[in-house]
Design a protein around this motif. Structure first.
Motif, PDB file in Angstrom:
ATOM      1  N   PHE A 217      -0.674   2.460  17.203  1.00  0.00           N
ATOM      2  CA  PHE A 217      -0.285   1.872  18.491  1.00  0.00           C
ATOM      3  C   PHE A 217      -1.187   0.729  18.940  1.00  0.00           C
ATOM      4  N   ILE A 218      -0.529  -0.248  19.553  1.00  0.00           N
ATOM      5  CA  ILE A 218      -1.206  -1.369  20.213  1.00  0.00           C
ATOM      6  C   ILE A 218      -0.784  -1.267  21.684  1.00  0.00           C
ATOM      7  N   VAL A 219      -1.699  -1.556  22.586  1.00  0.00           N
ATOM      8  CA  VAL A 219      -1.342  -1.435  24.007  1.00  0.00           C
ATOM      9  C   VAL A 219      -1.766  -2.674  24.793  1.00  0.00           C
ATOM     10  N   GLU A 220      -1.108  -2.838  25.925  1.00  0.00           N
ATOM     11  CA  GLU A 220      -1.535  -3.821  26.930  1.00  0.00           C
ATOM     12  C   GLU A 220      -1.914  -3.000  28.161  1.00  0.00           C
TER      13      GLU A 220
ATOM     14  N   TYR B 257      -0.397  11.331  19.420  1.00  0.00           N
ATOM     15  CA  TYR B 257      -1.774  11.573  18.955  1.00  0.00           C
ATOM     16  C   TYR B 257      -1.882  11.357  17.441  1.00  0.00           C
ATOM     17  N   GLU B 258      -0.921  11.943  16.703  1.00  0.00           N
ATOM     18  CA  GLU B 258      -0.959  11.822  15.229  1.00  0.00           C
ATOM     19  C   GLU B 258      -0.945  10.370  14.774  1.00  0.00           C
ATOM     20  N   ASN B 259      -0.232   9.550  15.551  1.00  0.00           N
ATOM     21  CA  ASN B 259      -0.024   8.152  15.129  1.00  0.00           C
ATOM     22  C   ASN B 259      -0.763   7.160  16.013  1.00  0.00           C
ATOM     23  N   ILE B 260      -1.780   7.625  16.710  1.00  0.00           N
ATOM     24  CA  ILE B 260      -2.448   6.752  17.693  1.00  0.00           C
ATOM     25  C   ILE B 260      -2.998   5.481  17.034  1.00  0.00           C
TER      26      ILE B 260
ATOM     27  N   ILE C 139      -1.483   1.748  31.282  1.00  0.00           N
ATOM     28  CA  ILE C 139      -0.813   1.155  30.118  1.00  0.00           C
ATOM     29  C   ILE C 139       0.483   0.505  30.617  1.00  0.00           C
ATOM     30  N   VAL C 140       0.587  -0.820  30.473  1.00  0.00           N
ATOM     31  CA  VAL C 140       1.799  -1.496  30.943  1.00  0.00           C
ATOM     32  C   VAL C 140       2.685  -1.959  29.781  1.00  0.00           C
ATOM     33  N   GLY C 141       2.178  -1.816  28.568  1.00  0.00           N
ATOM     34  CA  GLY C 141       2.983  -2.161  27.406  1.00  0.00           C
ATOM     35  C   GLY C 141       2.447  -1.447  26.172  1.00  0.00           C
ATOM     36  N   CYS C 142       3.362  -1.113  25.257  1.00  0.00           N
ATOM     37  CA  CYS C 142       2.899  -0.492  24.001  1.00  0.00           C
ATOM     38  C   CYS C 142       3.862  -0.838  22.874  1.00  0.00           C
TER      39      CYS C 142
ATOM     40  N   MET D  61      -5.088  -7.174  28.492  1.00  0.00           N
ATOM     41  CA  MET D  61      -5.422  -7.649  27.146  1.00  0.00           C
ATOM     42  C   MET D  61      -4.858  -6.706  26.075  1.00  0.00           C
ATOM     43  N   ILE D  62      -4.372  -7.286  24.990  1.00  0.00           N
ATOM     44  CA  ILE D  62      -3.817  -6.472  23.900  1.00  0.00           C
ATOM     45  C   ILE D  62      -4.960  -5.868  23.086  1.00  0.00           C
ATOM     46  N   SER D  63      -4.871  -4.578  22.816  1.00  0.00           N
ATOM     47  CA  SER D  63      -5.882  -3.974  21.933  1.00  0.00           C
ATOM     48  C   SER D  63      -5.298  -2.756  21.233  1.00  0.00           C
ATOM     49  N   LYS D  64      -6.027  -2.277  20.236  1.00  0.00           N
ATOM     50  CA  LYS D  64      -5.636  -1.047  19.550  1.00  0.00           C
ATOM     51  C   LYS D  64      -5.733   0.095  20.556  1.00  0.00           C
ATOM     52  N   ALA D  65      -4.808   1.050  20.457  1.00  0.00           N
ATOM     53  CA  ALA D  65      -4.831   2.175  21.394  1.00  0.00           C
ATOM     54  C   ALA D  65      -5.985   3.126  21.093  1.00  0.00           C
ATOM     55  N   LYS D  66      -6.460   3.769  22.169  1.00  0.00           N
ATOM     56  CA  LYS D  66      -7.465   4.825  22.011  1.00  0.00           C
ATOM     57  C   LYS D  66      -6.778   6.145  22.332  1.00  0.00           C
ATOM     58  N   LEU D  67      -7.414   7.237  21.953  1.00  0.00           N
ATOM     59  CA  LEU D  67      -6.814   8.547  22.253  1.00  0.00           C
ATOM     60  C   LEU D  67      -6.561   8.709  23.748  1.00  0.00           C
ATOM     61  N   SER D  68      -7.446   8.125  24.547  1.00  0.00           N
ATOM     62  CA  SER D  68      -7.292   8.253  26.009  1.00  0.00           C
ATOM     63  C   SER D  68      -6.063   7.483  26.533  1.00  0.00           C
ATOM     64  N   ASP D  69      -5.425   6.680  25.682  1.00  0.00           N
ATOM     65  CA  ASP D  69      -4.218   5.941  26.088  1.00  0.00           C
ATOM     66  C   ASP D  69      -2.941   6.757  25.840  1.00  0.00           C
ATOM     67  N   ALA D  70      -3.055   7.874  25.104  1.00  0.00           N
ATOM     68  CA  ALA D  70      -1.853   8.574  24.627  1.00  0.00           C
ATOM     69  C   ALA D  70      -0.932   8.999  25.774  1.00  0.00           C
ATOM     70  N   LYS D  71      -1.506   9.551  26.854  1.00  0.00           N
ATOM     71  CA  LYS D  71      -0.636  10.019  27.951  1.00  0.00           C
ATOM     72  C   LYS D  71       0.053   8.844  28.655  1.00  0.00           C
ATOM     73  N   GLY D  72      -0.649   7.725  28.758  1.00  0.00           N
ATOM     74  CA  GLY D  72      -0.047   6.523  29.364  1.00  0.00           C
ATOM     75  C   GLY D  72       1.077   5.978  28.490  1.00  0.00           C
ATOM     76  N   ILE D  73       0.876   6.038  27.176  1.00  0.00           N
ATOM     77  CA  ILE D  73       1.923   5.587  26.238  1.00  0.00           C
ATOM     78  C   ILE D  73       3.146   6.494  26.398  1.00  0.00           C
ATOM     79  N   LYS D  74       2.888   7.802  26.455  1.00  0.00           N
ATOM     80  CA  LYS D  74       4.008   8.747  26.557  1.00  0.00           C
ATOM     81  C   LYS D  74       4.808   8.485  27.841  1.00  0.00           C
TER      82      LYS D  74
END
Ligand SMILES: CC(C)(COP(=O)(O)OP(=O)(O)OC[C@H]1O[C@@H](n2cnc3c(N)ncnc32)[C@H](O)[C@@H]1OP(=O)(O)O)[C@@H](O)C(=O)NCCC(=O)NCCS
Length: 149
Positions: A41-44, A35-38, A50-53, A1-14
């Motif tokens: 970010f929107i993530v799937e 982190y600065e721009n979390i 994290i399979v999409g950002c 599901m698409i949602s706003k990113a959380k800080l805990s998603d940052a490493k997966g996004i990277k």
């Protein structure tokens, strides 16, 4: 599901962005920048993964940029990229933005999402700051595309 990113998603996004950056498909991002721009970010997610950002960076009162759009190779061509782009555009509209642009080497994907090609010189100079750090500074292969909201 698409949602706003959380800080805990940052490493997966990277991880997702850097995997594509190693293949020269996009610019990598330091964790500090994510982190600065979390909030941008929107993530799937698939479970905890994290399979999409995608990120929507505001440039000016009427202009924003879509950056770091990436879908894990195994999950490509399943509509994830389109959903992330649509969510970023909906966010932009809610914020009152007028135009969203992107610089990309996948112009045909963005054209399918309703973007139109424009000359890079139509974009404000402010956006070129990042290009100075790019290894392709002298041989840029990206097109500029814009979506009018
Ligand atoms: C580009 C990318 C985000 C597309 O994500 P995706 O989840 O595979 O795309 P979708 O499945 O949502 O595709 C939506 C539509 O675009 C088309 N499409 C997908 N990738 C495309 C591409 N590279 N070129 C042209 N069309 C493409 C799909 O066929 C689909 O078309 P349809 O609506 O007619 O069925 C993904 O391939 C990716 O992460 N690439 C590597 C990173 C990158 O290049 N990012 C973009 C540059 S900033």
């Amino acid at each position: 599901m698409i949602s706003k990113a959380k800080l805990s998603d940052a490493k997966g996004i990277k991880k997702l962005v850097d995997d594509h950056a190693r293949r020269n498909e996009m610019l990598g991002r330091p964790l500090s920048v994510i982190y600065e721009n979390i909030r941008s970010f929107i993530v799937e997610r698939s479970g905890k993964k994290i399979v999409g950002c995608c990120a929507l960076y505001i440039v000016w009162e009427d202009l924003a940029e879509i950056k770091s759009l990436a879908v894990e190779p195994r999950n490509q061509r399943k509509g994830v990229g389109a959903k992330l782009t649509k969510a970023a555009l909906a966010d932009a509209k809610k914020l009152g933005l007028k135009r969203v642009f992107t610089l990309t080497n996948k112009p045909d994907f963005f054209i399918k999402q309703g973007f139109k090609k424009i000359g890079k010189n139509k974009l404000p100079r402010k956006i070129w700051g990042e290009c100075i750090r790019c290894s392709k500074y002298d041989c840029c292969d990206e097109d500029a595309l814009v979506y009018e909201l």
